[in-house]
Scaffold this active site. Structure first.
Site, PDB file in Angstrom:
ATOM      1  N   ASP A  42       0.865  -1.187   0.000  1.00 46.02           N
ATOM      2  CA  ASP A  42       0.000   0.000   0.000  1.00 46.02           C
ATOM      3  C   ASP A  42       0.900   1.235   0.000  1.00 46.02           C
ATOM      4  O   ASP A  42       2.075   1.156   0.375  1.00 46.02           O
ATOM      5  CB  ASP A  42      -0.881  -0.010   1.278  1.00 46.02           C
ATOM      6  CG  ASP A  42      -2.095   0.908   1.193  1.00 46.02           C
ATOM      7  OD1 ASP A  42      -3.225   0.393   1.182  1.00 46.02           O
ATOM      8  OD2 ASP A  42      -1.907   2.143   1.160  1.00 46.02           O
ATOM      9  N   TYR A 162     -14.608   6.769 -12.693  1.00 44.75           N
ATOM     10  CA  TYR A 162     -14.672   5.608 -11.784  1.00 44.75           C
ATOM     11  C   TYR A 162     -15.456   4.476 -12.458  1.00 44.75           C
ATOM     12  O   TYR A 162     -15.051   3.319 -12.423  1.00 44.75           O
ATOM     13  CB  TYR A 162     -15.325   6.037 -10.462  1.00 44.75           C
ATOM     14  CG  TYR A 162     -15.221   5.009  -9.357  1.00 44.75           C
ATOM     15  CD1 TYR A 162     -14.071   4.913  -8.579  1.00 44.75           C
ATOM     16  CD2 TYR A 162     -16.276   4.134  -9.085  1.00 44.75           C
ATOM     17  CE1 TYR A 162     -13.974   3.974  -7.547  1.00 44.75           C
ATOM     18  CE2 TYR A 162     -16.188   3.197  -8.064  1.00 44.75           C
ATOM     19  CZ  TYR A 162     -15.044   3.124  -7.291  1.00 44.75           C
ATOM     20  OH  TYR A 162     -14.944   2.194  -6.272  1.00 44.75           O
TER      21      TYR A 162
HETATM   22  P1  NAP Z   1      -9.847   2.512   1.353  1.00 42.97           P
HETATM   23  O1  NAP Z   1     -10.503   2.323   2.652  1.00 42.97           O
HETATM   24  O2  NAP Z   1      -9.558   3.889   0.879  1.00 42.97           O
HETATM   25  O3  NAP Z   1      -8.515   1.641   1.275  1.00 42.97           O
HETATM   26  C1  NAP Z   1      -7.773   1.647   0.065  1.00 42.97           C
HETATM   27  C2  NAP Z   1      -6.308   1.620   0.352  1.00 42.97           C
HETATM   28  O4  NAP Z   1      -5.614   1.739  -0.915  1.00 42.97           O
HETATM   29  C3  NAP Z   1      -5.840   2.801   1.213  1.00 42.97           C
HETATM   30  O5  NAP Z   1      -4.944   2.347   2.204  1.00 42.97           O
HETATM   31  C4  NAP Z   1      -5.154   3.706   0.200  1.00 42.97           C
HETATM   32  O6  NAP Z   1      -4.141   4.491   0.778  1.00 42.97           O
HETATM   33  C5  NAP Z   1      -4.577   2.683  -0.771  1.00 42.97           C
HETATM   34  N1  NAP Z   1      -4.187   3.265  -2.046  1.00 42.97           N
HETATM   35  C6  NAP Z   1      -4.738   4.333  -2.702  1.00 42.97           C
HETATM   36  N2  NAP Z   1      -4.068   4.575  -3.826  1.00 42.97           N
HETATM   37  C7  NAP Z   1      -3.066   3.669  -3.898  1.00 42.97           C
HETATM   38  C8  NAP Z   1      -2.025   3.421  -4.818  1.00 42.97           C
HETATM   39  N3  NAP Z   1      -1.850   4.177  -5.907  1.00 42.97           N
HETATM   40  N4  NAP Z   1      -1.180   2.378  -4.593  1.00 42.97           N
HETATM   41  C9  NAP Z   1      -1.321   1.608  -3.485  1.00 42.97           C
HETATM   42  N5  NAP Z   1      -2.269   1.816  -2.563  1.00 42.97           N
HETATM   43  C10 NAP Z   1      -3.139   2.825  -2.766  1.00 42.97           C
HETATM   44  O7  NAP Z   1     -10.757   1.827   0.220  1.00 42.97           O
HETATM   45  P2  NAP Z   1     -11.705   0.533   0.261  1.00 42.97           P
HETATM   46  O8  NAP Z   1     -13.086   1.002   0.461  1.00 42.97           O
HETATM   47  O9  NAP Z   1     -11.124  -0.539   1.094  1.00 42.97           O
HETATM   48  O10 NAP Z   1     -11.613   0.145  -1.285  1.00 42.97           O
HETATM   49  C11 NAP Z   1     -10.779  -0.879  -1.778  1.00 42.97           C
HETATM   50  C12 NAP Z   1     -11.169  -1.145  -3.220  1.00 42.97           C
HETATM   51  O11 NAP Z   1     -12.553  -1.480  -3.284  1.00 42.97           O
HETATM   52  C13 NAP Z   1     -10.991   0.049  -4.161  1.00 42.97           C
HETATM   53  O12 NAP Z   1     -10.526  -0.412  -5.405  1.00 42.97           O
HETATM   54  C14 NAP Z   1     -12.399   0.602  -4.291  1.00 42.97           C
HETATM   55  O13 NAP Z   1     -12.571   1.302  -5.491  1.00 42.97           O
HETATM   56  C15 NAP Z   1     -13.199  -0.673  -4.231  1.00 42.97           C
HETATM   57  N6  NAP Z   1     -14.589  -0.502  -3.839  1.00 42.97           N
HETATM   58  C16 NAP Z   1     -14.899   0.011  -2.615  1.00 42.97           C
HETATM   59  C17 NAP Z   1     -16.244   0.142  -2.279  1.00 42.97           C
HETATM   60  C18 NAP Z   1     -16.681   0.679  -0.947  1.00 42.97           C
HETATM   61  O14 NAP Z   1     -17.883   0.906  -0.781  1.00 42.97           O
HETATM   62  N7  NAP Z   1     -15.795   0.888   0.015  1.00 42.97           N
HETATM   63  C19 NAP Z   1     -17.247  -0.223  -3.189  1.00 42.97           C
HETATM   64  C20 NAP Z   1     -16.879  -0.752  -4.410  1.00 42.97           C
HETATM   65  C21 NAP Z   1     -15.547  -0.889  -4.733  1.00 42.97           C
HETATM   66  P3  NAP Z   1      -4.542   5.990   1.300  1.00 42.97           P
HETATM   67  O15 NAP Z   1      -5.629   5.791   2.304  1.00 42.97           O
HETATM   68  O16 NAP Z   1      -3.263   6.500   1.856  1.00 42.97           O
HETATM   69  O17 NAP Z   1      -5.034   6.703   0.069  1.00 42.97           O
END
Ligand code: NAP
Length: 258
Positions: A42, A162
């Site tokens: 990450d 997105y």
């Molecule tokens: P999150 O809570 O923001 O966790 C994502 C992690 O990825 C964070 O630690 C972030 O670091 C890191 N990150 C961001 N950009 C990065 C990069 N360029 N290289 C490496 N790491 C990076 O998100 P999440 O909700 O767990 O989401 C995870 C995945 O599920 C994403 O692909 C998201 O689009 C997808 N998703 C989420 C949801 C939802 O409702 N949560 C729904 C559908 C899909 P920082 O925090 O420092 O930015």
């Protein structure tokens, strides 16, 4: 435990991006629970260390690697560290992703914002697979799961980048799945609905009104938990899913069924 008689996860190695938080962290913990050694990758170094500590508390092994999935050299270095630490790569969960800053209709969408979202959410997944696949092939196969979204299934008003990136992840998953099906690498995707993570807190503004609005879109009447996505990833990587290739698994409380 999802392990089968052959010990599907024990002694195997899982590489998880976006593992410092949310869905990635829960999945890193689930891989560890199942017996795999885990690489926590990450951009957030502090979050990486926290996830590693949580895994170590389970009595399992993990390493933290700082990796920005948009940077080829970071991805290559993170995978080199994986081999250095554990000697192999069996499973990859390409999950790191970012949400848009603000909604805007397509004609008003900033080009810079388009590039930022597509770079991380689509090109980042491609880059990871590009350098993971040769390592997985080396020991004769494994499984990859990429994170798409409900926005990979349906259109989202005001969110062209997105939505396009997440639809793209499904296309990329299917294409890679066909490329490597005969070489024993299974590539699949997960499509989460609204999941209670730090990303969701930013999306809702962390307010009860914001959360209520999101929950109103969920037929099940609640947000999903990161662990509910992790369970799907673990199954998709397991021998139980041996015949599952190029599938986009929707785990969304019914959100995209309506
Ligand atoms: P999150 O809570 O923001 O966790 C994502 C992690 O990825 C964070 O630690 C972030 O670091 C890191 N990150 C961001 N950009 C990065 C990069 N360029 N290289 C490496 N790491 C990076 O998100 P999440 O909700 O767990 O989401 C995870 C995945 O599920 C994403 O692909 C998201 O689009 C997808 N998703 C989420 C949801 C939802 O409702 N949560 C729904 C559908 C899909 P920082 O925090 O420092 O930015």
């Amino acid at each position: 435990m999802m392990t089968n008689e052959n010990g599907n996860y024990t002694g195997k190695v899982a590489f998880v991006t976006g593992a410092a938080n949310g869905i990635g962290r829960a999945t890193a913990l689930a891989f560890a629970r199942e017996g795999a050694n885990v690489v926590v990758a990450d951009i957030s170094e502090q979050g990486n260390q926290e996830t590693v500590r949580m895994i170590e508390k389970l009595g399992k092994k993990a390493i933290a690697v700082r990796c920005d999935v948009t940077q080829t050299e970071d991805v290559k270095a993170a995978l080199a560290k994986t081999i250095e630490a554990f000697g192999r790569l069996d499973f990859a969960f390409n999950n790191a992703g970012i949400e848009p800053k603000k909604p805007a209709p397509t004609a008003e969408y900033e080009e810079e914002e388009w590039n930022r979202i597509v770079d991380t959410n689509l090109r980042g997944v491609f880059l990871c697979m590009k350098y993971e696949i040769p390592l997985i092939l080396k020991q004769g196969g494994g499984a990859i799961v990429n994170t798409s979204s409900g926005a990979g299934i349906i259109g989202i008003k005001g969110s062209p980048a997105y939505t396009a990136a997440k639809h793209g992840v499904i296309g990329l998953t299917k294409s890679a799945a066909l490329d490597y099906a005969a070489q024993n690498i299974r590539v699949n995707a997960v499509c989460p609905g609204y999941i209670n993570t730090p990303m969701m807190d930013r999306f809702t503004g962390g307010t009860s009104e914001g959360r209520a609005k999101v929950i109103a879109e969920e037929p099940i009447g609640r947000m999903g938990k990161s662990e509910e996505i992790a369970e799907a990833v673990i199954w998709l990587c397991s021998d139980g899913a041996a015949f599952v290739i190029g599938h986009a698994m929707v785990i969304d409380g019914g959100q995209t069924v309506q």
